[in-house]
Each structure stands twice: as structure tokens, then as C-alpha cells.
Design a protein around this motif. Structure first.
Motif, PDB file in Angstrom:
ATOM      1  N   MET A 153       6.855   1.056   8.648  1.00 25.51           N
ATOM      2  CA  MET A 153       5.973  -0.213   8.842  1.00 25.51           C
ATOM      3  C   MET A 153       4.896   0.216   9.736  1.00 25.51           C
ATOM      4  O   MET A 153       3.728  -0.259   9.730  1.00 25.51           O
ATOM      5  N   LEU A 154       5.201   1.138  10.636  1.00 26.75           N
ATOM      6  CA  LEU A 154       4.034   1.627  11.570  1.00 26.75           C
ATOM      7  C   LEU A 154       2.886   2.432  10.833  1.00 26.75           C
ATOM      8  O   LEU A 154       1.611   2.299  11.317  1.00 26.75           O
ATOM      9  N   TRP A 155       3.251   3.317  10.027  1.00 24.39           N
ATOM     10  CA  TRP A 155       2.033   4.174   9.201  1.00 24.39           C
ATOM     11  C   TRP A 155       1.043   3.324   8.850  1.00 24.39           C
ATOM     12  O   TRP A 155      -0.169   3.809   8.837  1.00 24.39           O
ATOM     13  N   PRO A 156       1.519   2.404   7.764  1.00 22.79           N
ATOM     14  CA  PRO A 156       0.458   1.464   7.225  1.00 22.79           C
ATOM     15  C   PRO A 156      -0.392   0.850   8.220  1.00 22.79           C
ATOM     16  O   PRO A 156      -1.662   0.653   8.024  1.00 22.79           O
ATOM     17  N   LEU A 157       0.167   0.590   9.236  1.00 18.67           N
ATOM     18  CA  LEU A 157      -0.482  -0.322  10.345  1.00 18.67           C
ATOM     19  C   LEU A 157      -1.624   0.692  11.145  1.00 18.67           C
ATOM     20  O   LEU A 157      -2.771   0.475  11.205  1.00 18.67           O
ATOM     21  N   GLY A 168      -2.457  -1.325   0.434  1.00 13.82           N
ATOM     22  CA  GLY A 168      -1.383  -0.956  -0.728  1.00 13.82           C
ATOM     23  C   GLY A 168       0.076  -0.574  -0.064  1.00 13.82           C
ATOM     24  O   GLY A 168       0.900  -1.289  -0.579  1.00 13.82           O
ATOM     25  N   TRP A 169       0.095   0.359   0.984  1.00 16.49           N
ATOM     26  CA  TRP A 169       1.308   0.558   1.469  1.00 16.49           C
ATOM     27  C   TRP A 169       1.998  -0.533   2.214  1.00 16.49           C
ATOM     28  O   TRP A 169       3.045  -1.115   2.067  1.00 16.49           O
ATOM     29  N   GLY A 170       1.047  -1.158   3.219  1.00 19.36           N
ATOM     30  CA  GLY A 170       1.669  -2.320   4.036  1.00 19.36           C
ATOM     31  C   GLY A 170       1.998  -3.751   3.030  1.00 19.36           C
ATOM     32  O   GLY A 170       3.043  -4.252   3.519  1.00 19.36           O
ATOM     33  N   LEU A 171       1.339  -4.088   2.047  1.00 16.52           N
ATOM     34  CA  LEU A 171       1.622  -4.992   1.253  1.00 16.52           C
ATOM     35  C   LEU A 171       2.799  -4.833   0.212  1.00 16.52           C
ATOM     36  O   LEU A 171       3.579  -5.780  -0.060  1.00 16.52           O
ATOM     37  N   LEU A 172       2.786  -3.788  -0.360  1.00 22.75           N
ATOM     38  CA  LEU A 172       3.741  -3.513  -1.551  1.00 22.75           C
ATOM     39  C   LEU A 172       4.914  -2.657  -1.157  1.00 22.75           C
ATOM     40  O   LEU A 172       5.969  -2.880  -1.494  1.00 22.75           O
ATOM     41  N   PHE A 173       4.629  -1.575  -0.228  1.00 21.32           N
ATOM     42  CA  PHE A 173       5.934  -0.758   0.080  1.00 21.32           C
ATOM     43  C   PHE A 173       6.513  -0.699   1.380  1.00 21.32           C
ATOM     44  O   PHE A 173       7.837  -0.685   1.255  1.00 21.32           O
ATOM     45  N   ALA A 174       5.840  -1.427   2.320  1.00 18.48           N
ATOM     46  CA  ALA A 174       6.615  -1.499   3.505  1.00 18.48           C
ATOM     47  C   ALA A 174       7.612  -2.706   3.379  1.00 18.48           C
ATOM     48  O   ALA A 174       7.433  -3.727   2.711  1.00 18.48           O
ATOM     49  N   PRO A 175       8.648  -2.381   3.954  1.00 20.88           N
ATOM     50  CA  PRO A 175       9.928  -3.474   3.825  1.00 20.88           C
ATOM     51  C   PRO A 175       9.731  -4.472   4.731  1.00 20.88           C
ATOM     52  O   PRO A 175       8.958  -4.421   5.555  1.00 20.88           O
TER      53      PRO A 175
END
Lengths: 68, 250
Positions: free
Chosen positions: B201-205, B38-45
Motif C-alpha cells: 500500500m505504501l509504495w504506490p503512495l 494504476g498500482w494504487g487503484l487496481l493492485f493495492a489490496p
């Protein structure tokens, strides 16, 4: 939110095909693995259950022979 | 001091322990996948160079890392199996190998789908890609070898030896981007320096890496239990287990 609309989200800035291809194949592979693992367990348990019932039937038949 | 470990060399105890741990790994997998994706696809720039295509990283990198982590675990198990002749360690190899193979496949496929828009080619024969492909073949080789013997004592030993031989490939994969000229980018996280990635970007990863680790744990536990059941199927405890289960369903 990094996207304005659902259409934007699906388009992935023009890279939609590559992104969704990656995610699609990944989830397909993961799901097949999980289904295979669960199916394997059920198969093993079924085999053991079959063997047990066969053994029970044989025992029963042997007991019957004794009474005749 | 280490005596508490001894009972777990008994398959029945290991089976029960794996069963107790399994739900936790399943829950951890679901939570991390939902949050991470969710974070990586929707919120990360979007990346300033690669645009939205960089979002493939959230499955590509975790799959590649965990494919190697899975192999390392198998190598440790193989060593234990060969030195101390512990059967459960062999079952461990057989349980993890398919998960590792699937992760390697995912790393290769997502890499290809990322390579096409960024490099202009689905596949190039460079060091990182080729060594990763060899990892897939090693995984398939271990699975095939283990299944080739109906005598599982022999199968376990053969698979253990092949697993240890294949360890040579791990440093080659890791350092391939350093030792050879390659299109593949260098290490971003697994280096001594600070990670060269923006935190949003790093956190969702990182969450997805934990997620793939949890998935690896969950499916390995599931398959480990299968291996124990299959190899112990003639033992009384398995019979009791099946009879209990049938009784419960009636």
C-alpha cells in the motif's frame, strides 16, 4: 488485481461514490490549473506581439510622413 | 565557488533554464501518475478496516504534503526576496501560490469525501481540518495581495511579508494531530519510527507523492516563466522571443 470485474472496480466495495468523487474533483482542479497556466502564457505572448506590430505600424506611418 | 549561480539572477537565463527543466517534470508527472494510480487503484489490496475507501489516500496525502512543501518553498523564496531583494524570488512566490492553493483545496475536498463514509461527517471543526482550511485562506490571501498592486515591486514585497507571517501555520498543521484530540489519524509516514503501513500500500503512495511533487514543479515552472514574461514584457529579449516565434509560424 484487487478487483474481479470492471463493475467491482467501479463499485469500490460500496464506496464508489466517495472514491470517484474525490478522484473526479482532483483531476478537474488539476486540469483547470494547467489550462489556466497555459492560457496565461498565450495571452502574454499575444499582448507582446500586438504591441510590437503596433509599434511597427507607427514607425511605418512616421516614415511615410517624411516622404510626403 | 557559488559564482555559477549569479547569471541565474538574470530573468532571461532563468526563463531559459525553466524552459529546459519543464519537459522533464511533465514526463515525470505523467509516468508517476500512471504507475502510482494504476498500482494504487487496481493492485493495492483493500484495507481491512476501511475497505476500498482508503484508496482516496493516493491523492489526499500527496496533495496535503505537497501543499505544505509548496508553502515551505514560498517561505524560503520570500526570505530571499526580502533580504537580498531578488525579484525572481518574488515571481517564484506568485508562481507557486496558485498550485499550493489547488493542492490544499484537493486535500480538503478528498478529506471530506473520505470523512463522510469513515467518520459520518463531511466536515468537523477539529484542529487538523481547521488549520488546513486556514492554509487555503492564507494561499488565497497571498494571491489576492499580489494581484492587488499594479506596482509589482510593491506587490512582491507585500506578498513576501504575508508569506512569512503565514509560516506559523505549518507547524500547527503538522502537529495538530498530536496537540489536540482529533478524528484525523496521526502521522503514518512522516515520523521517526517505521511507517505503519503495508509495503504494497505504501509504495504506490510514495510514487504518488513524487508525482504530486513533479506536478508542483511542472506547473510552478510554467507559471514562473509566465511571471518573468509578464514583468519583462518591455525588454528587448522578450520582443526578440516573440518575433522569433511569429517568424517560425509563418
Amino acid at each position: 488485481m484487487a478487483f474481479e470485474s470492471i463493475g467491482d472496480f467501479i463499485a469500490m466495495g460500496g464506496y464508489g461514490f466517495y472514491v470517484w468523487l474525490s478522484y473526479g474533483l482532483t483531476f478537474l482542479a488539476l486540469i483547470i490549473l494547467v489550462v489556466n497556466s497555459v492560457a496565461k502564457k498565450n495571452k502574454i505572448l499575444k499582448n507582446v506581439a500586438q504591441r510590437l506590430s503596433r509599434e511597427q505600424r507607427i514607425k511605418k506611418a512616421q516614415n511615410m510622413e517624411g516622404t510626403l | 565557488m557559488w559564482k555559477w549561480l549569479h547569471p541565474y539572477a538574470k530573468p532571461e537565463r532563468s526563463y531559459q533554464l525553466a524552459g529546459k527543466l519543464l519537459p522533464w517534470f511533465v514526463v515525470a508527472t505523467i509516468i508517476t501518475f500512471v504507475v502510482g494510480l494504476g498500482w494504487g487503484l487496481l493492485f493495492a489490496p483493500a484495507d481491512y478496516q476501511q475497505g476500498d475507501s482508503f484508496r482516496i489516500i493516493y491523492i489526499h496525502v500527496p496533495a496535503a504534503m505537497m501543499a505544505m512543501a509548496a508553502y515551505s518553498t514560498m517561505a524560503i523564496a520570500a526570505f530571499i526576496a526580502l533580504v537580498w531583494q531578488i525579484r525572481l524570488a518574488e515571481m517564484n512566490i506568485a508562481a507557486i501560490a496558485p498550485v499550493g492553493a489547488v493542492f490544499t483545496f484537493i486535500a480538503l475536498v478528498t478529506g471530506a469525501a473520505w470523512g463522510k463514509p469513515m467518520w459520518g461527517a463531511w466536515w468537523v471543526w477539529d484542529a487538523r481540518l481547521t488549520s488546513e482550511l486556514i492554509l487555503l485562506f492564507v494561499y488565497l490571501g497571498i494571491i489576492a495581495l499580489y494581484n492587488a498592486f499594479s506596482d509589482k515591486v510593491l506587490a512582491g514585497r507585500a506578498a513576501s511579508i504575508l508569506t512569512l507571517v503565514g509560516v506559523i501555520n505549518l507547524p500547527i498543521i503538522h502537529y495538530s494531530v498530536v496537540w489536540w484530540n482529533t478524528l484525523h489519524q496521526g502521522a503514518t509516514i512522516m515520523k521517526l519510527d517505521k511507517p505503519s503501513m503495508a509495503p504494497e500500500m505504501l509504495w504506490p503512495l510514495i510514487i504518488m507523492i513524487v508525482g504530486f511533487a513533479a506536478f508542483l514543479g511542472a506547473v510552478s515552472l510554467l507559471r514562473f516563466r509566465n511571471e518573468i514574461l509578464a514583468r519583462e514584457s518591455h525588454r528587448p529579449w522578450v520582443s526578440a522571443l516573440v518575433t522569433d516565434k511569429l517568424g517560425g509560424e509563418k
